[in-house]
Structure formats: C-alpha cells, structure tokens
Design an enzyme around this catalytic site. Structure first.
Site, PDB file in Angstrom:
ATOM      1  N   SER A 257       0.822  -1.203   0.000  1.00 48.50           N
ATOM      2  CA  SER A 257       0.000   0.000   0.000  1.00 48.50           C
ATOM      3  C   SER A 257       0.865   1.266   0.000  1.00 48.50           C
ATOM      4  CB  SER A 257      -0.934  -0.062   1.211  1.00 48.50           C
ATOM      5  OG  SER A 257      -2.088   0.668   0.954  1.00 48.50           O
ATOM      6  N   LYS A 261       4.404   2.162  -2.240  1.00 45.46           N
ATOM      7  CA  LYS A 261       4.884   3.376  -2.938  1.00 45.46           C
ATOM      8  C   LYS A 261       6.331   3.645  -2.477  1.00 45.46           C
ATOM      9  CE  LYS A 261       0.264   5.461  -1.997  1.00 45.46           C
ATOM     10  NZ  LYS A 261      -0.736   4.899  -2.833  1.00 45.46           N
ATOM     11  N   TRP A 348      -9.933   0.344  -5.292  1.00 47.89           N
ATOM     12  CA  TRP A 348      -9.398   1.693  -5.023  1.00 47.89           C
ATOM     13  C   TRP A 348      -7.958   1.826  -5.536  1.00 47.89           C
ATOM     14  CZ3 TRP A 348     -11.139   6.309  -4.031  1.00 47.89           C
ATOM     15  CH2 TRP A 348     -10.423   7.235  -3.290  1.00 47.89           C
ATOM     16  N   HIS A 398      -7.705  -5.729   0.305  1.00 45.18           N
ATOM     17  CA  HIS A 398      -6.440  -4.996   0.434  1.00 45.18           C
ATOM     18  C   HIS A 398      -5.670  -5.547   1.631  1.00 45.18           C
ATOM     19  CE1 HIS A 398      -3.957  -1.482  -0.227  1.00 45.18           C
ATOM     20  NE2 HIS A 398      -4.167  -1.015   0.991  1.00 45.18           N
TER      21      HIS A 398
HETATM   22  C1  GTR Z   1      -5.421   4.555   1.227  1.00 42.11           C
HETATM   23  C2  GTR Z   1      -4.779   5.395   0.169  1.00 42.11           C
HETATM   24  C3  GTR Z   1      -4.000   4.537  -0.766  1.00 42.11           C
HETATM   25  C4  GTR Z   1      -3.119   3.531  -0.034  1.00 42.11           C
HETATM   26  C5  GTR Z   1      -3.729   3.072   1.271  1.00 42.11           C
HETATM   27  C6  GTR Z   1      -2.825   2.535   2.359  1.00 42.11           C
HETATM   28  O1  GTR Z   1      -6.275   5.216   2.023  1.00 42.11           O
HETATM   29  O2  GTR Z   1      -5.807   6.045  -0.491  1.00 42.11           O
HETATM   30  O3  GTR Z   1      -3.254   5.334  -1.649  1.00 42.11           O
HETATM   31  O4  GTR Z   1      -1.839   4.015   0.129  1.00 42.11           O
HETATM   32  O5  GTR Z   1      -4.368   4.068   1.947  1.00 42.11           O
HETATM   33  O6  GTR Z   1      -1.643   2.793   2.452  1.00 42.11           O
HETATM   34  O7  GTR Z   1      -3.411   1.908   3.192  1.00 42.11           O
END
Ligand code: GTR
Length: 418
Positions: A257, A261, A348, A398
C-alpha cells in the site's frame, strides 16, 4: 489496512468540486496516452541498455525527484547502530532473532528505528533477506513473546506504549515461518519510527534533520513522507550490509500500500535492493495515474498532504499533463527484479492500472536481454505472469496474504538462484 477507508469513501470521493466520483466501471475509463518510457526528453528513441542506463534512467529519476517524491538526502557517511539482542532459539528454535537499533543522528533526542531480523537457524552460510517496512511496531510482526513491545502512534496521533494484545497483530502479513523454511531471513522496520504518518507528523520524524538553517517546512522539490520511509529502508540496508549472517547481495524489499509506494521509490534510488515487491501500492505507486479509475491524484494529495513533494499537487485533476507515469517509475528497477501484485477486492488501488504499469515498464528489461511481463492482457485471478517483472491478482481484500507470500518466495528463488 489500519487507515483504509470505507466503501462509501471509495466510491464517492468528494475531494474537489470538479470531480466527485471515483470510477470503478471499466467501460467509463476515458482514453489516455502514456509518455514514452524509451525516448529521451529530446524525442530521441532509446534502443540499447547503455543509453537507458546513462541517459534515460537519470532523466526519469530527476523527474520523479522534482515532481513526485522529492529529493532525498545522500547516504550518511557513517551508520550508527547498536545490536540490542541476539537470540539463537527464537520461534521454537527455527530462527535466530536479532534486534538492532539504528540511529539517524548523533543528537540524543533524534529519531531512531528498531530493526527486527529473523534468520534461518540452520543456515550454513549468510542468508538472503527480505526487508519490509511494517505498519506496526516490531512486536506485531510475529507471535514472538521475546520481542519487546514498541511504542506506537495511535489514531489520534499520540505515541503510546503498545498493549500486549497487539503482539503478532500483523503476523499473517509476514509469514515468517514460510520465509525461514525457504532458507531466507526476514527483516522489518516500523515506518512511523522514520516519520509518523499524519499531516504534522513530520516534526517527529527525520526530515527536520536535513532542513537548512531557519527552515521549518518543506519547500517544493523537498522530499515527502513516502521518500522519508524509502530512505529509512536504505538505512536498514546499510545495517544488513554490515551483518555477516546476511547475504547482502541478496536483499529484496517489500512494501504494502503506501509502503509499496515507498518500496518503489527506495528501489529506484538504491540499487542494492535486488528486487522490490509492490503489494497493492495503487495511486502514486504502481498504478497508471492517467487511468481514471479508483483513487486519483487529488484524493491522494488531499487526504495525505504530507506524503509527496509539494510539486505533485500541481497534477491534481491534471494527470494527462504529467511528464511521467507509473511505468516510468517501475522501469527504474530494471534490470533487477520487480513484482507488482493486486487484489480483486481492492479496486481503489486500480488492479488493472497496476498491471499496466508493470506491463508498460517491461520493454526496458528487454533491452537487458531479460523478460518482463510478456503480455498486455490482464491475467485471471491466481495466474501469475512474467519473469523478471511479475504480476498477480488474487481474490480478497487490500492485504498481504499467504498466497501473496507463496508467489514472492518463488520469485525470490528465481531471482536469487538459491
Ligand atoms: C489509502 C490510500 C491509498 C493507499 C492506502 C494505504 O487510504 O488512499 O493510496 O496508500 O491508503 O496505504 O493503506
């Protein structure tokens, strides 16, 4: 995900007056054109590995430093660390466990981070290691009563001693026993020891250590929190290079997540990582930004204003004007290994956009005589594709799961040859 958002927010993101809905219907995705990864800014095509390495790669790195993640400070001349403990009979005798504190500065109150390292107990020679940035203190990584409870940042942005019940809270995401059984070690560092993850958290992290005299806030072009986490991963690597039980030529980096990045940016800048794994890194990570699907730049910059270089905000609702896109960031890993993974239930993050990021980066590996993803068609669930660049999408939400790790361990073996 600790800070993941609800379905409602996912489907209706009201970040700007112009744009109120996140698209999650493939038929509604507008057409777009990607910038060429294999052409210099001058327009001249890049047709060989040498021109990629000496000309195009530095151009792309400079674009990402200026426009996306911000410029990180150089590697410190000296690494200060202290091995806090070594336990040879950890995890029921399966692992040697080390806990090491890494100091970011000589100042006594400066941030420092703890690295947790599990190595296979039976290892006859230095072990390859997968390094990960974790969302929780080191005690959350495994059900291991020998790891001291770490202080953690809470949702209301306070630092508090962790409760015993949070021990092992992330264990399913780390699969340490599987990693050890494959003959590899696992190292983790807790990302909020590098910089706490909330707007305003910067002052408790490492970025102020590098401010110019009198500076109190980052300027456009300065690094954001994602780059700070990436820099912290490189400092963990500095330690791993010093540990004689670690095969430092075989260290891969994983992030999930937002930390996916960070893993992409760490791998782009630090060639010591022999592969990186981007697990559901989404927008600002592996997903093509021009694809109007799921999270977009405005949502990212509004909800997490501290993550990126201030210049990145120029591209809110203007993705088509970006002189870059995620395939270019991912290509910075070539010819090393790259694994991009998605989850069906994580729209998402735009799974197809993540696949297309990896697929459109792949021609760069071909310049080195390596095979990338090898197809422009999104694979079915649980059908990993590719070679030096690999991709899979699995069922579920996720997260990082046992299935994901099974694929990553196969990839690690192919990359490392052991
Ligand atoms: C979300 C965000 C994503 C992703 C995620 C995370 O809310 O929109 O870009 O990075 O968090 O890190 O859990």
């Amino acid at each position: 995900m600790r800070k993941s958002i609800g379905l409602l927010l996912t489907l209706c993101w009201c970040a700007s007056a112009q744009k109120t809905e996140a698209i999650t219907d493939e038929a509604k995705v507008p057409a777009y054109t990607l910038p060429a990864v294999l052409a210099l800014k001058s327009g001249q095509p890049v047709t060989d590995a040498k021109s990629w390495t000496t000309k195009r790669r530095p151009e792309i790195l400079a674009i990402y430093e200026a426009e996306v993640y911000g410029k990180s400070p150089a590697r410190p001349p000296k690494l200060n660390y202290e091995v806090k403990s070594v336990e040879k009979q950890a995890l029921g005798g399966k692992a040697t466990r080390k806990i090491v504190t890494i100091f970011f500065s000589d100042k006594p109150d400066a941030p420092k981070m703890d690295l947790l390292l599990y190595l296979p107990a039976a290892a006859a020679k230095p072990a390859p290691v997968i390094l990960g940035l974790s969302f929780g203190g080191i005690h959350t990584v495994a059900n291991d009563p020998g790891v001291p409870l770490a202080e953690q940042w809470t949702r209301d942005n306070r630092k508090q001693p962790s409760a015993e019940k949070s021990r092992g809270g992330e264990a399913s995401r780390w699969q340490v026993e599987k990693i050890l059984a494959a003959g590899y070690g696992l190292a983790t560092v807790y990302y909020e020891q590098i910089e706490p993850d909330f707007a305003g958290g910067m002052k408790y992290g490492i970025r102020p250590l590098f401010f110019k005299p009198g500076q109190t806030e980052p300027e456009p072009g300065d690094w954001g929190a994602v780059a700070a986490w990436a820099w912290g991963a490189s400092r963990a690597m500095d330690y791993l290079e010093k540990d004689k039980d670690v095969d430092a030529r075989r260290v891969g980096l994983i992030g999930h997540s937002r930390l996916g990045k960070a893993a992409i940016w760490a791998g782009a800048q630090d060639a010591r990582f022999t592969f990186i794994i981007s697990n559901e890194s989404g927008e600002g990570g592996a997903a093509i930004s021009r694809r109007d699907y799921g999270e977009r730049t405005t949502a990212l910059n509004t909800r997490f204003p501290h993550w990126f270089d201030g210049n990145y905000k120029k591209y809110n609702d203007r993705e088509n004007e970006m002189p870059f896109d995620s395939h270019m960031a991912l290509a910075l890993m070539a010819p090393r290994g790259l694994y991009v993974a998605s989850a069906e239930g994580d729209q998402w993050s735009d799974p197809k956009g993540e696949f297309l990021g990896a697929a459109n980066a792949s021609p760069v590996w071909e310049l080195f005589g390596k095979k990338g993803i090898g197809t422009m068609t999104m694979p079915d669930l649980h059908e990993p594709v590719g070679d030096s660049v690999r991709y899979h999408i699995r069922a579920g939400k996720h997260d990082v799961t046992e299935y994901d790790w099974e694929q990553y361990l196969k990839f690690a073996k192919a990359q490392w040859g052991r």
